[in-house]
Design a protein around this motif. Sequence first.
Motif, PDB file in Angstrom:
ATOM      1  N   CYS A  37      -7.983  40.650  27.344  1.00 43.81           N
ATOM      2  CA  CYS A  37      -8.190  41.259  28.812  1.00 43.81           C
ATOM      3  C   CYS A  37      -6.684  41.795  29.077  1.00 43.81           C
ATOM      4  N   GLN A  39      -5.693  41.509  32.015  1.00 46.32           N
ATOM      5  CA  GLN A  39      -5.133  40.900  33.297  1.00 46.32           C
ATOM      6  C   GLN A  39      -5.117  39.283  32.508  1.00 46.32           C
ATOM      7  N   ASP A  40      -4.806  38.501  33.686  1.00 51.33           N
ATOM      8  CA  ASP A  40      -4.763  36.824  33.253  1.00 51.33           C
ATOM      9  C   ASP A  40      -4.917  36.132  34.205  1.00 51.33           C
ATOM     10  N   HIS A  42      -5.721  33.361  36.672  1.00 49.66           N
ATOM     11  CA  HIS A  42      -5.735  31.540  36.511  1.00 49.66           C
ATOM     12  C   HIS A  42      -6.883  31.005  36.710  1.00 49.66           C
ATOM     13  N   ARG A  47     -10.166  31.121  30.095  1.00 45.19           N
ATOM     14  CA  ARG A  47      -8.773  30.893  29.828  1.00 45.19           C
ATOM     15  C   ARG A  47      -8.050  29.550  30.551  1.00 45.19           C
ATOM     16  N   SER A  64      -2.127  38.772  21.795  1.00 49.21           N
ATOM     17  CA  SER A  64      -2.116  39.673  22.876  1.00 49.21           C
ATOM     18  C   SER A  64      -1.246  40.547  23.207  1.00 49.21           C
ATOM     19  N   HIS A  68       0.275  37.414  27.130  1.00 48.33           N
ATOM     20  CA  HIS A  68      -0.144  36.209  27.831  1.00 48.33           C
ATOM     21  C   HIS A  68      -1.393  35.782  27.035  1.00 48.33           C
ATOM     22  N   ASN A  69      -1.889  34.599  27.192  1.00 48.55           N
ATOM     23  CA  ASN A  69      -2.776  34.036  26.469  1.00 48.55           C
ATOM     24  C   ASN A  69      -4.220  34.621  26.378  1.00 48.55           C
ATOM     25  N   ASN A  70      -4.369  35.615  25.953  1.00 45.05           N
ATOM     26  CA  ASN A  70      -5.626  36.427  25.822  1.00 45.05           C
ATOM     27  C   ASN A  70      -5.665  36.881  24.152  1.00 45.05           C
ATOM     28  N   ARG A 164      -1.931  37.965  37.520  1.00 50.77           N
ATOM     29  CA  ARG A 164      -0.809  37.947  36.717  1.00 50.77           C
ATOM     30  C   ARG A 164      -0.824  39.468  36.183  1.00 50.77           C
TER      31      ARG A 164
END
Length: 372
Positions: A37, A39-40, A42, A47, A64, A68-70, A164
């Motif tokens: 993604c 975007q991220d 929250h 996620r 990613s 971020h964590n994707n 984010r």
Amino acid sequence: MSQSGIYSELKPVWWYAREQKLPDAPKQIQLILSDLCNQDCHFCAYRMSGYSSNELSLGGSEPSPYGHNNPKRWIPTERALPLVQEIHDAGVLSIQFTGGGEPTVHPEHEAIFAKTLHLGRRASLVSNGVRWGENLICNLLPRFDWVRVSIDAGNCESYAKLRRTSVSNWNRVWANVRWLADSIKEQKTPTSLGLGFVVTPESYKEIVQFAEVASKSGADNIRYSAMFSPDDEKPFVGIYDEVLVLIEKARRIVGDALIVHDNFGSRFDDLKQKSPNYKFCSYQFYTGYIGGDLKSYRCCVLAYNRRGLIEGGDLSKQSFKDFWQSKEREDDLNALDARGCPRCQFNEKNRSMNYVIGNTQSDTKSRHIEWP
């Protein structure tokens, strides 16, 4: 296939009850083209730490590119295009492209959408609307059944913080919404254009502000819903009544400009209930879920979750039709006891379907139904 031909394939739920069988194929597939993604959020279930929809690793082979964590993972195009054909061949009527991640991050999403439409399948999309191009807006999406754009904030600063992402994406998304609304109107298609607002403790005071912006966008509807959380209903303790008041105020403000769907209350009830109080899950027979890892799951709530994995459902190794028609899949779905699920957002659907097809806990026969 013509539009009238598509709808002629649909059968009412009483038909399956009368025939005393579940459908030979799901009526809809949720197809996760991309776990990546741009975007991220929250509050994203895929996620959120400790939530059921990320029990299994979402990690791809590469990190990613968005920082971020994707995971950088999507269904390869050379598998995605045949998979759409297999879903069609199995008799599925509709494909919903959703997340997972953002469907339009997939490098060949337009080709996959076009293939779906060419086959005469009904299509729908859940998207953040950032990466839309001219061909998508003018030629493809106006042929979809519905499109829902996830925005979830009332102003650009909050949007950037909650999702984010860059503040500039706020104006980009609203411009794309207006562009698509104009395309639908010009082409006189029945596509329903909706806007999503996931209510969180951080965003709920912007419910009315969001409605004011949305009312000038050309969209058809807004959907307010409660975020899912490992803490279930706890994030809304103390603000629940205020949220309902704000949604009603938003409804009054937009008037006839668009429809306001209040899914917040029903979602909150699902969260408060936690595990279902019925045994048989009908929903998993009617809506299939294929992850970006090419595994088949029972539903979006149990996606990327060991309990959600369907036995034999690795679609990197077989066709969808072969998988769905297998006894292994049928036995696995029938063996599930829904009371063991941590939560369910399909309680109302399941209770209604279980009543119609006779899978109630109190008896095994449908009542108060007259066949035509």
